[in-house]
Design a protein around this motif. Sequence first.
Motif, PDB file in Angstrom:
ATOM      1  N   LEU A  15       4.109   7.420   3.448  1.00 49.41           N
ATOM      2  CA  LEU A  15       3.676   8.486   4.360  1.00 49.41           C
ATOM      3  C   LEU A  15       3.678   8.057   5.825  1.00 49.41           C
ATOM      4  O   LEU A  15       3.474   8.871   6.706  1.00 49.41           O
ATOM      5  N   LYS A  16       3.910   6.758   6.034  1.00 48.51           N
ATOM      6  CA  LYS A  16       3.974   6.198   7.400  1.00 48.51           C
ATOM      7  C   LYS A  16       2.684   6.460   8.172  1.00 48.51           C
ATOM      8  O   LYS A  16       2.708   6.875   9.327  1.00 48.51           O
ATOM      9  N   ILE A  17       1.560   6.211   7.501  1.00 48.14           N
ATOM     10  CA  ILE A  17       0.254   6.370   8.137  1.00 48.14           C
ATOM     11  C   ILE A  17      -0.535   5.068   7.973  1.00 48.14           C
ATOM     12  O   ILE A  17      -0.315   4.320   7.022  1.00 48.14           O
ATOM     13  N   PRO A  18      -1.454   4.790   8.895  1.00 52.82           N
ATOM     14  CA  PRO A  18      -2.265   3.568   8.748  1.00 52.82           C
ATOM     15  C   PRO A  18      -3.069   3.603   7.451  1.00 52.82           C
ATOM     16  O   PRO A  18      -3.537   4.655   7.014  1.00 52.82           O
ATOM     17  N   SER A  19      -3.213   2.446   6.859  1.00 52.67           N
ATOM     18  CA  SER A  19      -3.979   2.341   5.618  1.00 52.67           C
ATOM     19  C   SER A  19      -5.470   2.295   5.912  1.00 52.67           C
ATOM     20  O   SER A  19      -5.897   1.848   6.971  1.00 52.67           O
TER      21      SER A  19
ATOM     22  N   GLU B  30       8.184   6.198  -3.755  1.00 50.49           N
ATOM     23  CA  GLU B  30       7.910   7.625  -3.589  1.00 50.49           C
ATOM     24  C   GLU B  30       7.357   8.230  -4.879  1.00 50.49           C
ATOM     25  O   GLU B  30       6.452   9.055  -4.843  1.00 50.49           O
ATOM     26  N   PHE B  31       7.890   7.804  -6.023  1.00 48.40           N
ATOM     27  CA  PHE B  31       7.363   8.284  -7.306  1.00 48.40           C
ATOM     28  C   PHE B  31       5.894   7.913  -7.455  1.00 48.40           C
ATOM     29  O   PHE B  31       5.076   8.742  -7.841  1.00 48.40           O
ATOM     30  N   CYS B  32       5.549   6.682  -7.105  1.00 48.78           N
ATOM     31  CA  CYS B  32       4.162   6.220  -7.220  1.00 48.78           C
ATOM     32  C   CYS B  32       3.238   7.047  -6.328  1.00 48.78           C
ATOM     33  O   CYS B  32       2.134   7.418  -6.734  1.00 48.78           O
TER      34      CYS B  32
ATOM     35  N   LEU C  20       0.882  -1.162   0.000  1.00 49.46           N
ATOM     36  CA  LEU C  20       0.000   0.000   0.000  1.00 49.46           C
ATOM     37  C   LEU C  20       0.920   1.212   0.000  1.00 49.46           C
ATOM     38  O   LEU C  20       1.353   1.689   1.046  1.00 49.46           O
ATOM     39  N   PHE C  21       1.283   1.668  -1.210  1.00 42.82           N
ATOM     40  CA  PHE C  21       2.321   2.672  -1.398  1.00 42.82           C
ATOM     41  C   PHE C  21       2.163   3.890  -0.494  1.00 42.82           C
ATOM     42  O   PHE C  21       3.083   4.276   0.215  1.00 42.82           O
ATOM     43  N   SER C  22       1.013   4.513  -0.550  1.00 45.61           N
ATOM     44  CA  SER C  22       0.847   5.770   0.185  1.00 45.61           C
ATOM     45  C   SER C  22       0.983   5.560   1.679  1.00 45.61           C
ATOM     46  O   SER C  22       1.619   6.353   2.373  1.00 45.61           O
ATOM     47  N   SER C  23       0.429   4.494   2.185  1.00 44.16           N
ATOM     48  CA  SER C  23       0.537   4.200   3.612  1.00 44.16           C
ATOM     49  C   SER C  23       1.993   3.973   4.004  1.00 44.16           C
ATOM     50  O   SER C  23       2.468   4.467   5.029  1.00 44.16           O
TER      51      SER C  23
END
Length: 70
Positions: free
Chosen positions: A22-26, A64-66, A16-19
Amino acid sequence: GEITTDFYFKSEFITLFSSYILKIPSKVNIELLKDSVLYSIKWEQFDELKLKYPILNKFGDYLEFCVNEI
């Protein structure tokens, strides 16, 4: 209700790229429908591996690009 967004098949990589970046829960879950082996890694462990194996920095750059493309 549940919404299926993706399917993955044998030997495919799932994240889950963004999670992760960004080091946040998905807000989504990964569900395995068959007997499977699931590997996970904490951010700190991945950072340690990148120091030991610099080629992994390319993978981090790709993640990070994604995220930036979302």
